[in-house]
Scaffold this motif. Structure first.
Motif, short mmCIF file in Angstrom:
data_model
loop_
_atom_site.label_atom_id
_atom_site.label_comp_id
_atom_site.label_asym_id
_atom_site.label_seq_id
_atom_site.Cartn_x
_atom_site.Cartn_y
_atom_site.Cartn_z
N VAL A 44 5.35 7.92 -8.72
CA VAL A 44 6.03 9.03 -9.36
C VAL A 44 7.07 8.51 -10.34
O VAL A 44 7.77 7.53 -10.05
CB VAL A 44 6.68 9.96 -8.31
CG1 VAL A 44 7.63 9.20 -7.40
CG2 VAL A 44 7.43 11.10 -8.99
N MET A 45 7.14 9.15 -11.50
CA MET A 45 8.22 8.90 -12.44
C MET A 45 9.36 9.82 -12.04
O MET A 45 9.37 11.01 -12.36
CB MET A 45 7.75 9.18 -13.87
CG MET A 45 6.65 8.24 -14.35
SD MET A 45 7.16 6.51 -14.44
CE MET A 45 8.22 6.56 -15.88
N HIS A 46 10.30 9.26 -11.30
CA HIS A 46 11.43 10.02 -10.77
C HIS A 46 12.35 10.48 -11.90
O HIS A 46 12.56 9.78 -12.89
CB HIS A 46 12.17 9.13 -9.77
CG HIS A 46 13.65 9.19 -9.81
ND1 HIS A 46 14.36 10.31 -9.43
CD2 HIS A 46 14.57 8.26 -10.18
CE1 HIS A 46 15.66 10.05 -9.56
NE2 HIS A 46 15.81 8.84 -10.02
N LEU A 64 4.78 10.38 -23.12
CA LEU A 64 5.00 9.45 -22.02
C LEU A 64 4.46 10.02 -20.72
O LEU A 64 3.86 9.29 -19.91
CB LEU A 64 6.49 9.12 -21.88
CG LEU A 64 6.85 8.20 -20.72
CD1 LEU A 64 6.22 6.82 -20.91
CD2 LEU A 64 8.37 8.07 -20.57
N ALA A 65 4.68 11.31 -20.48
CA ALA A 65 4.17 11.93 -19.26
C ALA A 65 2.65 11.78 -19.17
O ALA A 65 2.12 11.42 -18.11
CB ALA A 65 4.56 13.41 -19.23
N GLU A 66 1.97 12.02 -20.27
CA GLU A 66 0.50 11.91 -20.26
C GLU A 66 0.06 10.46 -20.04
O GLU A 66 -0.94 10.21 -19.35
CB GLU A 66 -0.06 12.47 -21.57
CG GLU A 66 0.12 13.99 -21.67
CD GLU A 66 -0.23 14.55 -23.04
OE1 GLU A 66 -0.32 13.73 -24.00
OE2 GLU A 66 -0.42 15.76 -23.14
N THR A 67 0.81 9.51 -20.61
CA THR A 67 0.49 8.10 -20.40
C THR A 67 0.59 7.73 -18.93
O THR A 67 -0.28 7.04 -18.37
CB THR A 67 1.43 7.21 -21.23
OG1 THR A 67 1.22 7.47 -22.62
CG2 THR A 67 1.19 5.73 -20.94
N MET A 68 1.65 8.20 -18.28
CA MET A 68 1.85 7.86 -16.87
C MET A 68 0.86 8.59 -15.97
O MET A 68 0.41 8.05 -14.95
CB MET A 68 3.30 8.16 -16.45
CG MET A 68 4.34 7.32 -17.18
SD MET A 68 3.94 5.55 -17.23
CE MET A 68 3.78 5.18 -15.50
N ILE A 69 0.51 9.80 -16.33
CA ILE A 69 -0.51 10.52 -15.57
C ILE A 69 -1.84 9.78 -15.64
O ILE A 69 -2.55 9.63 -14.63
CB ILE A 69 -0.64 11.97 -16.09
CG1 ILE A 69 0.60 12.77 -15.70
CG2 ILE A 69 -1.90 12.63 -15.54
CD1 ILE A 69 0.73 14.09 -16.43
N GLY A 114 0.80 -1.22 0.00
CA GLY A 114 0.00 0.00 0.00
C GLY A 114 0.82 1.26 0.00
O GLY A 114 0.45 2.26 0.64
N LEU A 115 1.96 1.24 -0.74
CA LEU A 115 2.83 2.41 -0.81
C LEU A 115 2.90 2.93 -2.25
O LEU A 115 2.88 2.15 -3.20
CB LEU A 115 4.26 2.05 -0.37
CG LEU A 115 4.47 1.78 1.12
CD1 LEU A 115 5.87 1.23 1.35
CD2 LEU A 115 4.25 3.05 1.94
N PRO A 116 3.01 4.26 -2.40
CA PRO A 116 3.28 4.78 -3.74
C PRO A 116 4.66 4.32 -4.21
O PRO A 116 5.56 4.12 -3.40
CB PRO A 116 3.23 6.31 -3.56
CG PRO A 116 3.45 6.53 -2.11
CD PRO A 116 2.92 5.32 -1.40
N VAL A 117 4.81 4.14 -5.53
CA VAL A 117 6.07 3.63 -6.07
C VAL A 117 6.87 4.75 -6.70
O VAL A 117 6.32 5.68 -7.30
CB VAL A 117 5.83 2.49 -7.08
CG1 VAL A 117 5.38 1.25 -6.38
CG2 VAL A 117 4.85 2.90 -8.16
N VAL A 118 8.19 4.66 -6.54
CA VAL A 118 9.13 5.63 -7.09
C VAL A 118 9.89 4.93 -8.21
O VAL A 118 10.66 3.99 -7.96
CB VAL A 118 10.10 6.13 -6.00
CG1 VAL A 118 11.10 7.13 -6.59
CG2 VAL A 118 9.33 6.75 -4.84
N ILE A 119 9.67 5.38 -9.44
CA ILE A 119 10.13 4.66 -10.63
C ILE A 119 11.36 5.30 -11.24
O ILE A 119 11.39 6.51 -11.51
CB ILE A 119 9.02 4.61 -11.70
CG1 ILE A 119 7.74 3.99 -11.14
CG2 ILE A 119 9.51 3.86 -12.94
CD1 ILE A 119 7.87 2.55 -10.72
N HIS A 120 12.38 4.46 -11.49
CA HIS A 120 13.58 4.84 -12.24
C HIS A 120 13.43 4.28 -13.65
O HIS A 120 13.24 3.08 -13.84
CB HIS A 120 14.81 4.24 -11.56
CG HIS A 120 16.11 4.45 -12.29
ND1 HIS A 120 17.06 5.34 -11.85
CD2 HIS A 120 16.61 3.88 -13.42
CE1 HIS A 120 18.09 5.32 -12.67
NE2 HIS A 120 17.85 4.44 -13.64
N ASP A 121 13.54 5.16 -14.65
CA ASP A 121 13.32 4.75 -16.04
C ASP A 121 14.33 5.46 -16.93
O ASP A 121 14.21 6.67 -17.17
CB ASP A 121 11.89 5.09 -16.47
CG ASP A 121 11.65 4.92 -17.97
OD1 ASP A 121 12.46 4.25 -18.63
OD2 ASP A 121 10.65 5.47 -18.46
#
Length: 279
Positions: free
Chosen positions: A168-170, A178-183, A139-146
């Motif tokens: 969040v996309m870190h 891509l930003a809109e896809t992740m949003i 139940g935690l938000p994820v911090v993504i490295h891409d």
């Protein structure tokens, strides 16, 4: 890296505003000799809350320890793609146990890195997938490295999702599409100091066109110091330069950017402490 030595005053927030550095590696050796000064200077410049990021078991433990010792610091835990080979069942159980700490506000930094490839891709893919499912269970938000792994990152997030707590996309390195896809998938977009680089045109477009309600800011310290300190050690107070650049791109005030991105960070990561720290 050498600390940045400002030759001119940094942009100034009003007394009613603050910034949150949502991604910094305070446990790294670059801060070992002057961390107290770094934290004091950040607070003096209005960077009132900092999330220090776990990238393996050891740094995750240190992130929690730093949060326990400093009232304005929060922690995340996770295993970075560079260290994907250490995402063993035993280590993931220990990470999951750490994740239950009251000051752990996110899971990550996890993801894929197809630039440096310190770990084989199949190892990265397995570790990322397993940790995405674990973050959801916890139940935690994820911090993504891409890094140059957009297609696989999106695919694995879709397979493991949805993520009710978001993420969040870190250090965002993609384009507006891509930003809109992740949003649309429930994620926020974190803008690093790279936005101050003259040749960072795709990131300029993202910062300019994506609504503030979807944006966070970070230093990724000690890396990626903004202009005019590029190549020097990054630290939380320099987040002001990133915020000012976003304000300029959007034709807004610095305070408007600070207030909106801080509200986003507080909402996503639930940055409320039950001790004598910030509430």
């Amino acid at each position: 890296m050498q600390p940045a030595r400002p030759s001119a005053p940094l942009p100034a927030l009003s007394a009613q505003s603050e910034l949150v550095d949502t991604h910094c590696h305070l446990d790294m050796d670059d801060y070992s000799t002057d961390l107290a000064d770094v934290l004091h200077s950040a607070a003096q410049h209005g960077v009132k809350r900092i999330i220090t990021i776990g990238i393996d078991l050891t740094s995750s433990e240190e992130a929690v320890s730093l949060a326990e010792r400093n009232p304005n610091i929060f922690a995340t835990v996770g295993i970075h793609p560079h260290d994907a080979h250490t995402a063993t069942p035993g280590n993931l159980r220990r990470i999951a146990a750490l994740a239950g700490h009251r000051l752990v506000v996110g899971y990550g930094e996890i993801g894929l890195d197809y630039v440096k490839n310190y770990a084989p891709r199949e190892v990265q893919l397995r570790a990322f997938s397993e940790q995405l499912h674990l973050a959801r269970e916890l139940g935690l938000p994820v911090v993504i490295h891409d890094r140059e792994a957009h297609e696989d990152v999106c695919r694995l997030i879709k397979e493991a999702g949805p993520f009710p707590k978001g993420g969040v996309m870190h250090c965002f390195s993609g384009d507006r599409r891509l930003a809109e896809t992740m949003i649309d998938a429930g994620f926020l977009i974190s803008i690093p100091g790279v936005v101050t680089f003259a040749n960072a045109h795709p990131l300029h477009e993202v910062a300019q066109t994506i609504d503030l309600q979807h944006l966070l800011m970070e230093t990724d310290g000690p890396y990626l110091a903004p202009v005019p300190f590029r190549g020097k050690r990054n630290e939380p107070k320099l987040l002001l330069l990133t915020a000012q650049k976003i304000a300029d791109l959007k034709m807004l005030s610095l305070d408007e950017v600070a207030q909106a991105t801080t509200a986003n960070a507080v909402r996503l990561f639930q940055l409320v402490r039950d001790d004598h720290g910030l509430r």
